[in-house]
Design an enzyme around this catalytic site. Structure first.
Site, PDB file in Angstrom:
ATOM      1  N   THR A   1       4.358   4.332   6.176  1.00  0.00           N
ATOM      2  CA  THR A   1       2.967   4.672   6.462  1.00  0.00           C
ATOM      3  C   THR A   1       2.766   5.036   7.932  1.00  0.00           C
ATOM      4  O   THR A   1       3.478   4.517   8.803  1.00  0.00           O
ATOM      5  CB  THR A   1       2.069   3.460   6.106  1.00  0.00           C
ATOM      6  OG1 THR A   1       0.798   3.616   6.716  1.00  0.00           O
ATOM      7  CG2 THR A   1       2.660   2.141   6.590  1.00  0.00           C
ATOM      8  N   ASP A   2       1.761   5.870   8.193  1.00  0.00           N
ATOM      9  CA  ASP A   2       1.419   6.194   9.586  1.00  0.00           C
ATOM     10  C   ASP A   2       0.921   4.960  10.337  1.00  0.00           C
ATOM     11  O   ASP A   2       0.866   4.953  11.566  1.00  0.00           O
ATOM     12  CB  ASP A   2       0.367   7.318   9.652  1.00  0.00           C
ATOM     13  CG  ASP A   2      -0.963   6.994   8.976  1.00  0.00           C
ATOM     14  OD1 ASP A   2      -1.086   5.909   8.380  1.00  0.00           O
ATOM     15  OD2 ASP A   2      -1.880   7.836   9.057  1.00  0.00           O
ATOM     16  N   GLU A   3       0.557   3.901   9.573  1.00  0.00           N
ATOM     17  CA  GLU A   3       0.007   2.710  10.228  1.00  0.00           C
ATOM     18  C   GLU A   3       1.041   1.995  11.091  1.00  0.00           C
ATOM     19  O   GLU A   3       0.678   1.175  11.937  1.00  0.00           O
ATOM     20  CB  GLU A   3      -0.582   1.754   9.188  1.00  0.00           C
ATOM     21  CG  GLU A   3      -1.702   2.411   8.410  1.00  0.00           C
ATOM     22  CD  GLU A   3      -2.563   1.441   7.616  1.00  0.00           C
ATOM     23  OE1 GLU A   3      -2.641   0.266   7.992  1.00  0.00           O
ATOM     24  OE2 GLU A   3      -3.150   1.875   6.621  1.00  0.00           O
TER      25      GLU A   3
ATOM     26  N   TYR B   1       0.013  -6.032   7.322  1.00  0.00           N
ATOM     27  CA  TYR B   1       0.542  -5.018   6.388  1.00  0.00           C
ATOM     28  C   TYR B   1       1.470  -4.048   7.117  1.00  0.00           C
ATOM     29  O   TYR B   1       2.620  -3.846   6.717  1.00  0.00           O
ATOM     30  CB  TYR B   1      -0.609  -4.241   5.724  1.00  0.00           C
ATOM     31  CG  TYR B   1      -0.197  -2.893   5.158  1.00  0.00           C
ATOM     32  CD1 TYR B   1       0.680  -2.812   4.072  1.00  0.00           C
ATOM     33  CD2 TYR B   1      -0.669  -1.696   5.710  1.00  0.00           C
ATOM     34  CE1 TYR B   1       1.072  -1.574   3.559  1.00  0.00           C
ATOM     35  CE2 TYR B   1      -0.282  -0.467   5.202  1.00  0.00           C
ATOM     36  CZ  TYR B   1       0.590  -0.404   4.131  1.00  0.00           C
ATOM     37  OH  TYR B   1       0.986   0.822   3.633  1.00  0.00           O
TER      38      TYR B   1
ATOM     39  N   LYS C   1       5.546  -3.396   6.849  1.00  0.00           N
ATOM     40  CA  LYS C   1       6.119  -2.077   6.518  1.00  0.00           C
ATOM     41  C   LYS C   1       7.111  -1.662   7.611  1.00  0.00           C
ATOM     42  O   LYS C   1       8.180  -1.112   7.320  1.00  0.00           O
ATOM     43  CB  LYS C   1       5.014  -1.017   6.389  1.00  0.00           C
ATOM     44  CG  LYS C   1       4.144  -1.131   5.158  1.00  0.00           C
ATOM     45  CD  LYS C   1       4.880  -0.914   3.840  1.00  0.00           C
ATOM     46  CE  LYS C   1       5.359   0.521   3.645  1.00  0.00           C
ATOM     47  NZ  LYS C   1       5.967   0.680   2.293  1.00  0.00           N
TER      48      LYS C   1
HETATM   49  P1  NAD Z   1      -0.321   0.517  -4.778  1.00  0.00           P
HETATM   50  O1  NAD Z   1      -0.781  -0.808  -4.241  1.00  0.00           O
HETATM   51  O2  NAD Z   1      -1.249   1.333  -5.606  1.00  0.00           O
HETATM   52  O3  NAD Z   1       0.999   0.313  -5.648  1.00  0.00           O
HETATM   53  C1  NAD Z   1       2.040  -0.536  -5.284  1.00  0.00           C
HETATM   54  C2  NAD Z   1       2.932  -0.718  -6.516  1.00  0.00           C
HETATM   55  O4  NAD Z   1       4.034  -1.554  -6.140  1.00  0.00           O
HETATM   56  C3  NAD Z   1       2.234  -1.412  -7.685  1.00  0.00           C
HETATM   57  O5  NAD Z   1       2.530  -0.752  -8.891  1.00  0.00           O
HETATM   58  C4  NAD Z   1       2.826  -2.814  -7.687  1.00  0.00           C
HETATM   59  O6  NAD Z   1       2.849  -3.432  -8.975  1.00  0.00           O
HETATM   60  C5  NAD Z   1       4.221  -2.537  -7.146  1.00  0.00           C
HETATM   61  N1  NAD Z   1       4.831  -3.721  -6.520  1.00  0.00           N
HETATM   62  C6  NAD Z   1       4.279  -4.540  -5.591  1.00  0.00           C
HETATM   63  N2  NAD Z   1       5.158  -5.522  -5.279  1.00  0.00           N
HETATM   64  C7  NAD Z   1       6.281  -5.296  -6.016  1.00  0.00           C
HETATM   65  C8  NAD Z   1       7.521  -5.940  -6.110  1.00  0.00           C
HETATM   66  N3  NAD Z   1       7.798  -7.047  -5.404  1.00  0.00           N
HETATM   67  N4  NAD Z   1       8.455  -5.421  -6.940  1.00  0.00           N
HETATM   68  C9  NAD Z   1       8.194  -4.305  -7.688  1.00  0.00           C
HETATM   69  N5  NAD Z   1       7.021  -3.670  -7.648  1.00  0.00           N
HETATM   70  C10 NAD Z   1       6.065  -4.152  -6.817  1.00  0.00           C
HETATM   71  O7  NAD Z   1       0.190   1.307  -3.512  1.00  0.00           O
HETATM   72  P2  NAD Z   1       0.166   2.867  -3.152  1.00  0.00           P
HETATM   73  O8  NAD Z   1      -1.089   3.176  -2.465  1.00  0.00           O
HETATM   74  O9  NAD Z   1       0.603   3.643  -4.326  1.00  0.00           O
HETATM   75  O10 NAD Z   1       1.313   2.900  -2.040  1.00  0.00           O
HETATM   76  C11 NAD Z   1       2.680   3.183  -2.400  1.00  0.00           C
HETATM   77  C12 NAD Z   1       3.519   3.213  -1.140  1.00  0.00           C
HETATM   78  O11 NAD Z   1       3.006   4.202  -0.241  1.00  0.00           O
HETATM   79  C13 NAD Z   1       3.517   1.901  -0.368  1.00  0.00           C
HETATM   80  O12 NAD Z   1       4.831   1.663   0.094  1.00  0.00           O
HETATM   81  C14 NAD Z   1       2.575   2.158   0.792  1.00  0.00           C
HETATM   82  O13 NAD Z   1       2.937   1.383   1.927  1.00  0.00           O
HETATM   83  C15 NAD Z   1       2.788   3.636   1.034  1.00  0.00           C
HETATM   84  N6  NAD Z   1       1.635   4.361   1.624  1.00  0.00           N
HETATM   85  C16 NAD Z   1       0.400   4.293   1.033  1.00  0.00           C
HETATM   86  C17 NAD Z   1      -0.646   5.025   1.584  1.00  0.00           C
HETATM   87  C18 NAD Z   1      -2.035   5.010   0.976  1.00  0.00           C
HETATM   88  O14 NAD Z   1      -2.980   5.549   1.578  1.00  0.00           O
HETATM   89  N7  NAD Z   1      -2.230   4.460  -0.213  1.00  0.00           N
HETATM   90  C19 NAD Z   1      -0.442   5.814   2.735  1.00  0.00           C
HETATM   91  C20 NAD Z   1       0.848   5.847   3.298  1.00  0.00           C
HETATM   92  C21 NAD Z   1       1.881   5.119   2.718  1.00  0.00           C
HETATM   93  P1  TYD Z   2      -8.516   1.366   3.669  1.00  0.00           P
HETATM   94  O1  TYD Z   2      -8.823   2.190   2.477  1.00  0.00           O
HETATM   95  O2  TYD Z   2      -8.392  -0.115   3.503  1.00  0.00           O
HETATM   96  O3  TYD Z   2      -7.194   1.993   4.308  1.00  0.00           O
HETATM   97  P2  TYD Z   2      -6.457   1.647   5.728  1.00  0.00           P
HETATM   98  O4  TYD Z   2      -7.068   0.467   6.339  1.00  0.00           O
HETATM   99  O5  TYD Z   2      -5.079   1.382   5.272  1.00  0.00           O
HETATM  100  O6  TYD Z   2      -6.626   2.877   6.553  1.00  0.00           O
HETATM  101  O7  TYD Z   2      -9.635   1.617   4.775  1.00  0.00           O
HETATM  102  C1  TYD Z   2      -9.871   2.924   5.286  1.00  0.00           C
HETATM  103  C2  TYD Z   2     -10.960   2.823   6.340  1.00  0.00           C
HETATM  104  O8  TYD Z   2     -12.185   2.384   5.734  1.00  0.00           O
HETATM  105  C3  TYD Z   2     -10.661   1.788   7.416  1.00  0.00           C
HETATM  106  O9  TYD Z   2     -11.116   2.260   8.681  1.00  0.00           O
HETATM  107  C4  TYD Z   2     -11.453   0.574   6.993  1.00  0.00           C
HETATM  108  C5  TYD Z   2     -12.658   1.183   6.306  1.00  0.00           C
HETATM  109  N1  TYD Z   2     -13.223   0.339   5.215  1.00  0.00           N
HETATM  110  C6  TYD Z   2     -14.579  -0.018   5.219  1.00  0.00           C
HETATM  111  O10 TYD Z   2     -15.364   0.340   6.129  1.00  0.00           O
HETATM  112  N2  TYD Z   2     -15.043  -0.801   4.196  1.00  0.00           N
HETATM  113  C7  TYD Z   2     -14.241  -1.225   3.180  1.00  0.00           C
HETATM  114  O11 TYD Z   2     -14.727  -1.933   2.278  1.00  0.00           O
HETATM  115  C8  TYD Z   2     -12.866  -0.841   3.180  1.00  0.00           C
HETATM  116  C9  TYD Z   2     -11.924  -1.274   2.085  1.00  0.00           C
HETATM  117  C10 TYD Z   2     -12.396  -0.057   4.228  1.00  0.00           C
END
Ligand code: NAD
Ligand code: TYD
Length: 333
Positions: A123-125, A147, A151
């Protein structure tokens, strides 16, 4: 690359990646391994053709389960993670278990089995917050919440396996992703589904002008795919949508698209350690031939429509474990 293990493939981005692989590559067979935590959902995989897709329920923190699922695969793409910043603030131990120990099991099994490619989705985070400009892959990482710290730990271990043992690890760092099937704890589906129900949108006070760069889920998947197939082992690739928006702008757009007014916005206590702005430069991935396809206006409109038309998907989620979490997270705010 004919048989790919996708860990965490029942989540939001992982399930989109499974659909993407099956649609793009007729000869590919996908093995999805997922623990089915609160965020994992077999409904997300309902479109995956069972003839070319095998589902295995398993935990990446279980070394034997990872080795078993990986057996016979050429590559692994890891999406499995605990992914929500707010939950990591409430308690981080599962984050370390999955995002660090789990990644250890994946790279260790890949080393023993001699996999062709190991792609760790990150993640960019991990870079932390940036006020001006955009991070490049060569910049130092300074994660600021449990988190992103977990990562970063997984990433660093993965890179050490490339340097030390020659395991062909590639890392992608994606920006905030949006689209169908996103668990409604993240801001976009939370605000859309609350707006549909005319429930308050809990916008973090002080964070209204914080900025995220929005990436459509299929563009994130094509970025990961390009890095997997054309990327260089040991390298990191940023994947960014190029759609920076303040949280308040995003909130107003959601209200417009759902036909609601601003009285639904409820300012609540800010997130501790709230990163002000994420911004990354995806030029390195673009040099490999990747280009995001979805314009923001179309992507957000399509996504809102999807949640409007697929209440069956999110209503059952919001009535389960989610309710308890929501009360814990927002009850005191
Ligand atoms: P999500 O929370 O929707 O899905 C995570 C999945 O991982 C779920 O299906 C869960 O059951 C599975 N999981 C969790 N723990 C597990 C374990 N111990 N063993 C096997 N499976 C397990 O997440 P997402 O948003 O789809 O993110 C997927 C990946 O992308 C993550 O690695 C996250 O860090 C990365 N990512 C997400 C975002 C975003 O904006 N959502 C952005 C950048 C990177
Ligand atoms: P989020 O979807 O949790 O993603 P991330 O923190 O990983 O970027 O949050 C996106 C942005 O929205 C972040 O600046 C926090 C804000 N936010 C709220 O203001 N209220 C909320 O209830 C949530 C979940 C996020």
């Amino acid at each position: 690359m004919n048989r790919i293990l996708v860990t965490g493939g029942a989540g939001f981005i992982g399930s989109a990646f499974v659909r993407y692989q099956l649609a793009q590559y007729p000869d590919v067979h996908i093995v999805t391994m997922d623990k089915l935590t609160y965020a994992g959902n077999l409904d997300n995989l309902r479109e995956a053709d069972p003839a070319r897709h095998t589902f295995v329920k398993g935990d990446i923190a279980d070394a034997a389960a990872v080795a078993g699922a990986m057996s016979g695969c050429d590559a692994v793409v890891n999406f499995a993670a605990e992914t929500h910043v707010d939950r990591s603030i409430l308690g981080a131990s599962e984050f370390l278990r999955t995002n660090v120990d789990g990644v250890y099991n994946i790279v260790e099994a890949a080393k023993k089995q001699g996999l062709e490619r190991v792609l760790l989705v990150s993640t960019d985070e991990v870079y932390g917050s940036i006020d001006v400009g955009s991070f490049k892959e060569s910049d130092p990482i300074t994660p600021r919440n449990p988190y992103s710290a977990a990562k970063a730990g997984g990433e660093l271990l993965g890179r050490s396996y490339h340097t030390t043992f020659g395991v062909p690890v590639i890392i992608t760092r994606g920006s905030n992703t949006y689209g169908p099937y996103q668990y409604p704890e993240k801001v976009l589906p939370l605000f859309v589904t609350n707006a549909i129900d005319q429930e308050p949108l809990p916008l973090y006070r002080g964070g209204e002008h914080n900025v995220r760069d929005w990436l459509y889920v299929d563009d994130h998947c094509s970025g990961i795919d390009v890095a997997l197939r054309n990327g260089v082992p040991g390298e990191i690739y940023n994947v960014a949508g190029g759609n920076e928006r303040e949280n308040i702008q995003l909130t107003r757009r959601i209200l417009e698209l759902t036909g609601r007014d601003e009285s639904l916005i409820k300012l609540v206590a800010d997130r501790p350690g709230h990163d002000r702005r994420y911004s990354i430069d995806p030029a390195k991935l673009k040099a490999l031939g990747w280009e995001p396809q979805m314009p923001w206006d179309e992507g957000i409109a399509q996504t809102v429509r999807w949640y409007q038309q697929n209440e069956w998907w999110w209503r059952k989620i919001k009535s389960g474990e989610f309710k308890e979490y929501y009360l814990r997270q927002y009850g005191q705010r």
